[in-house]
Design a protein around this motif. Structure first.
Motif, PDB file in Angstrom:
ATOM      1  N   ARG A   1      -5.300  -1.099  -1.956  1.00 27.76           N
ATOM      2  CA  ARG A   1      -6.477  -0.613  -1.262  1.00 27.76           C
ATOM      3  C   ARG A   1      -6.088  -0.006   0.080  1.00 27.76           C
ATOM      4  O   ARG A   1      -5.020  -0.284   0.616  1.00 27.76           O
ATOM      5  N   SER A   2      -6.974   0.780   0.617  1.00 30.22           N
ATOM      6  CA  SER A   2      -6.642   1.538   1.819  1.00 30.22           C
ATOM      7  C   SER A   2      -6.372   0.655   3.024  1.00 30.22           C
ATOM      8  O   SER A   2      -5.716   1.082   3.980  1.00 30.22           O
ATOM      9  N   ASN A   3      -6.853  -0.581   2.984  1.00 32.18           N
ATOM     10  CA  ASN A   3      -6.607  -1.483   4.112  1.00 32.18           C
ATOM     11  C   ASN A   3      -5.351  -2.322   3.903  1.00 32.18           C
ATOM     12  O   ASN A   3      -5.056  -3.220   4.696  1.00 32.18           O
ATOM     13  N   GLU A   4      -4.619  -2.023   2.837  1.00 40.27           N
ATOM     14  CA  GLU A   4      -3.368  -2.720   2.578  1.00 40.27           C
ATOM     15  C   GLU A   4      -2.212  -1.772   2.828  1.00 40.27           C
ATOM     16  O   GLU A   4      -2.306  -0.579   2.528  1.00 40.27           O
ATOM     17  N   ARG A   5      -1.116  -2.294   3.338  1.00 37.04           N
ATOM     18  CA  ARG A   5       0.052  -1.452   3.613  1.00 37.04           C
ATOM     19  C   ARG A   5       1.149  -1.671   2.584  1.00 37.04           C
ATOM     20  O   ARG A   5       1.957  -0.794   2.330  1.00 37.04           O
ATOM     21  N   GLU A   6       1.167  -2.869   2.008  1.00 40.17           N
ATOM     22  CA  GLU A   6       2.225  -3.178   1.074  1.00 40.17           C
ATOM     23  C   GLU A   6       1.721  -4.227   0.102  1.00 40.17           C
ATOM     24  O   GLU A   6       0.917  -5.088   0.454  1.00 40.17           O
ATOM     25  N   LYS A   7       2.199  -4.111  -1.130  1.00 32.77           N
ATOM     26  CA  LYS A   7       1.795  -5.071  -2.138  1.00 32.77           C
ATOM     27  C   LYS A   7       2.962  -5.290  -3.093  1.00 32.77           C
ATOM     28  O   LYS A   7       3.714  -4.353  -3.387  1.00 32.77           O
ATOM     29  N   HIS A   8       3.111  -6.522  -3.539  1.00 39.19           N
ATOM     30  CA  HIS A   8       4.207  -6.849  -4.445  1.00 39.19           C
ATOM     31  C   HIS A   8       3.656  -7.387  -5.748  1.00 39.19           C
ATOM     32  O   HIS A   8       2.634  -8.062  -5.787  1.00 39.19           O
ATOM     33  N   SER A   9       4.376  -7.067  -6.820  1.00 35.03           N
ATOM     34  CA  SER A   9       4.060  -7.649  -8.117  1.00 35.03           C
ATOM     35  C   SER A   9       5.351  -7.704  -8.911  1.00 35.03           C
ATOM     36  O   SER A   9       5.832  -6.694  -9.413  1.00 35.03           O
ATOM     37  N   GLY A  10       5.929  -8.903  -8.997  1.00 36.29           N
ATOM     38  CA  GLY A  10       7.201  -9.024  -9.698  1.00 36.29           C
ATOM     39  C   GLY A  10       8.268  -8.168  -9.066  1.00 36.29           C
ATOM     40  O   GLY A  10       8.526  -8.245  -7.862  1.00 36.29           O
ATOM     41  N   ARG A  11       8.874  -7.294  -9.848  1.00 37.07           N
ATOM     42  CA  ARG A  11       9.919  -6.404  -9.324  1.00 37.07           C
ATOM     43  C   ARG A  11       9.351  -5.127  -8.710  1.00 37.07           C
ATOM     44  O   ARG A  11      10.093  -4.234  -8.325  1.00 37.07           O
ATOM     45  N   LEU A  12       8.045  -5.045  -8.645  1.00 32.35           N
ATOM     46  CA  LEU A  12       7.397  -3.856  -8.088  1.00 32.35           C
ATOM     47  C   LEU A  12       6.999  -4.095  -6.644  1.00 32.35           C
ATOM     48  O   LEU A  12       6.504  -5.171  -6.282  1.00 32.35           O
ATOM     49  N   ARG A  13       7.211  -3.074  -5.855  1.00 27.80           N
ATOM     50  CA  ARG A  13       6.734  -3.097  -4.466  1.00 27.80           C
ATOM     51  C   ARG A  13       6.082  -1.753  -4.194  1.00 27.80           C
ATOM     52  O   ARG A  13       6.685  -0.705  -4.386  1.00 27.80           O
ATOM     53  N   VAL A  14       4.855  -1.791  -3.774  1.00 31.06           N
ATOM     54  CA  VAL A  14       4.102  -0.573  -3.489  1.00 31.06           C
ATOM     55  C   VAL A  14       3.746  -0.553  -2.012  1.00 31.06           C
ATOM     56  O   VAL A  14       3.345  -1.566  -1.452  1.00 31.06           O
ATOM     57  N   THR A  15       3.920   0.601  -1.408  1.00 25.77           N
ATOM     58  CA  THR A  15       3.487   0.782  -0.027  1.00 25.77           C
ATOM     59  C   THR A  15       2.454   1.899   0.026  1.00 25.77           C
ATOM     60  O   THR A  15       2.416   2.783  -0.839  1.00 25.77           O
ATOM     61  N   LEU A  16       1.632   1.851   1.029  1.00 26.92           N
ATOM     62  CA  LEU A  16       0.620   2.881   1.240  1.00 26.92           C
ATOM     63  C   LEU A  16       0.567   3.216   2.717  1.00 26.92           C
ATOM     64  O   LEU A  16       0.403   2.327   3.558  1.00 26.92           O
ATOM     65  N   ASP A  17       0.715   4.476   3.014  1.00 27.92           N
ATOM     66  CA  ASP A  17       0.613   4.962   4.391  1.00 27.92           C
ATOM     67  C   ASP A  17      -0.533   5.964   4.431  1.00 27.92           C
ATOM     68  O   ASP A  17      -0.363   7.124   4.062  1.00 27.92           O
ATOM     69  N   THR A  18      -1.684   5.509   4.854  1.00 26.85           N
ATOM     70  CA  THR A  18      -2.859   6.386   4.842  1.00 26.85           C
ATOM     71  C   THR A  18      -2.760   7.484   5.896  1.00 26.85           C
ATOM     72  O   THR A  18      -3.369   8.541   5.741  1.00 26.85           O
ATOM     73  N   SER A  19      -1.984   7.256   6.941  1.00 22.86           N
ATOM     74  CA  SER A  19      -1.839   8.296   7.957  1.00 22.86           C
ATOM     75  C   SER A  19      -1.027   9.478   7.432  1.00 22.86           C
ATOM     76  O   SER A  19      -1.268  10.621   7.790  1.00 22.86           O
ATOM     77  N   LYS A  20      -0.092   9.173   6.544  1.00 21.47           N
ATOM     78  CA  LYS A  20       0.728  10.232   5.946  1.00 21.47           C
ATOM     79  C   LYS A  20       0.220  10.620   4.561  1.00 21.47           C
ATOM     80  O   LYS A  20       0.787  11.501   3.915  1.00 21.47           O
ATOM     81  N   LYS A  21      -0.833   9.934   4.123  1.00 23.82           N
ATOM     82  CA  LYS A  21      -1.389  10.195   2.779  1.00 23.82           C
ATOM     83  C   LYS A  21      -0.278  10.130   1.729  1.00 23.82           C
ATOM     84  O   LYS A  21      -0.066  11.071   0.946  1.00 23.82           O
ATOM     85  N   SER A  22       0.422   9.010   1.742  1.00 20.99           N
ATOM     86  CA  SER A  22       1.516   8.858   0.784  1.00 20.99           C
ATOM     87  C   SER A  22       1.652   7.403   0.366  1.00 20.99           C
ATOM     88  O   SER A  22       1.235   6.480   1.079  1.00 20.99           O
ATOM     89  N   SER A  23       2.251   7.228  -0.793  1.00 23.96           N
ATOM     90  CA  SER A  23       2.509   5.894  -1.333  1.00 23.96           C
ATOM     91  C   SER A  23       3.875   5.918  -1.999  1.00 23.96           C
ATOM     92  O   SER A  23       4.344   6.978  -2.434  1.00 23.96           O
TER      93      SER A  23
END
Lengths: 112, 112
Positions: free
Chosen positions: A50-72
């Protein structure tokens, strides 16, 4: 367009290495999702951030979100040959919805 | 755990014929989405239903129609089929239109 654009379009690595895929989008979103698709098969939802999250993990997956740069980014650690697939990021079709609009995907090949 | 069921898995039709694809969502999911994925293309959102009412409409041709029934299953009806309709058609379901979508295995439609 809200469509996410993945980078790189293709990625080839050896088993055990980490794989990083990036996604950029154009307008404000309230969530971003990553999906996996084996060749000619169905889409498998991996993770929603979600947009209020910066990083999330699930098992071997790591997702980041930078809303200022509009990138993940999607990081797969300690990759396995079974991780070979296409990976799509998806952003909402319209402002507040959860209906994803998919980008073109990154084709990941993990060599055993 | 139960998943989204789609039938048939494969369908071959001739030009100008009609086709009906069926989708059975995960139990207690009230929202169904339809996507079309052409060869080498990213999935395109067609239409969605929430509580048996159409909730969102994407790039669905006028030749296509869909509905969601009282048991929450959905059918995508395609008429006057064209060669360009050959694609994978995915159905996804979610709960309350607010949660992650879970995709079915898809129906591969081939129009000859």
């Amino acid at each position: 367009s809200q469509q996410g654009e993945e980078d790189p379009q293709a990625l080839s690595i050896q088993e055990g290495e980490n794989a990083t895929m990036n996604c950029s989008y154009k307008t404000s979103i309230n969530n971003l999702q990553w999906y996996r698709q084996n060749s000619g098969r169905g889409l498998v939802h991996l993770i929603l951030i979600r947009s209020n999250e910066r990083e999330k993990h699930s098992g071997r997956l790591r997702v980041t979100l930078d809303t200022s740069k509009k990138s993940s980014s999607l990081l797969i650690t300690a990759s396995r040959a079974a991780d070979t697939a296409s990976y799509f990021c998806a952003t909402p079709t319209s402002g507040g919805s959860y209906i994803p609009t998919f980008g073109r995907g990154t084709s990941l090949i993990v060599h055993p | 755990a139960a998943g989204v069921i789609q039938s048939p898995r494969h369908l071959i039709k001739e030009k100008r014929e009609t086709a009906t694809l069926k989708c059975y969502p995960i139990p207690r999911h009230d929202t169904v989405y339809w996507y079309q994925q052409g060869p080498g293309q990213d999935p395109q959102f067609l239409i969605s239903f929430y509580e048996k009412m159409q909730s969102d409409k994407g790039s669905i041709p006028d030749r296509f129609s869909a509905q969601q029934f009282s048991d929450y299953h959905s059918e995508l009806n395609m008429s006057s089929l064209e060669l360009g309709d050959s694609a994978l058609y995915f159905c996804a379901s979610s709960r309350d239109s607010l949660y992650e979508q879970y995709f079915g295995p898809g129906t591969r439609l081939t129009v000859t």
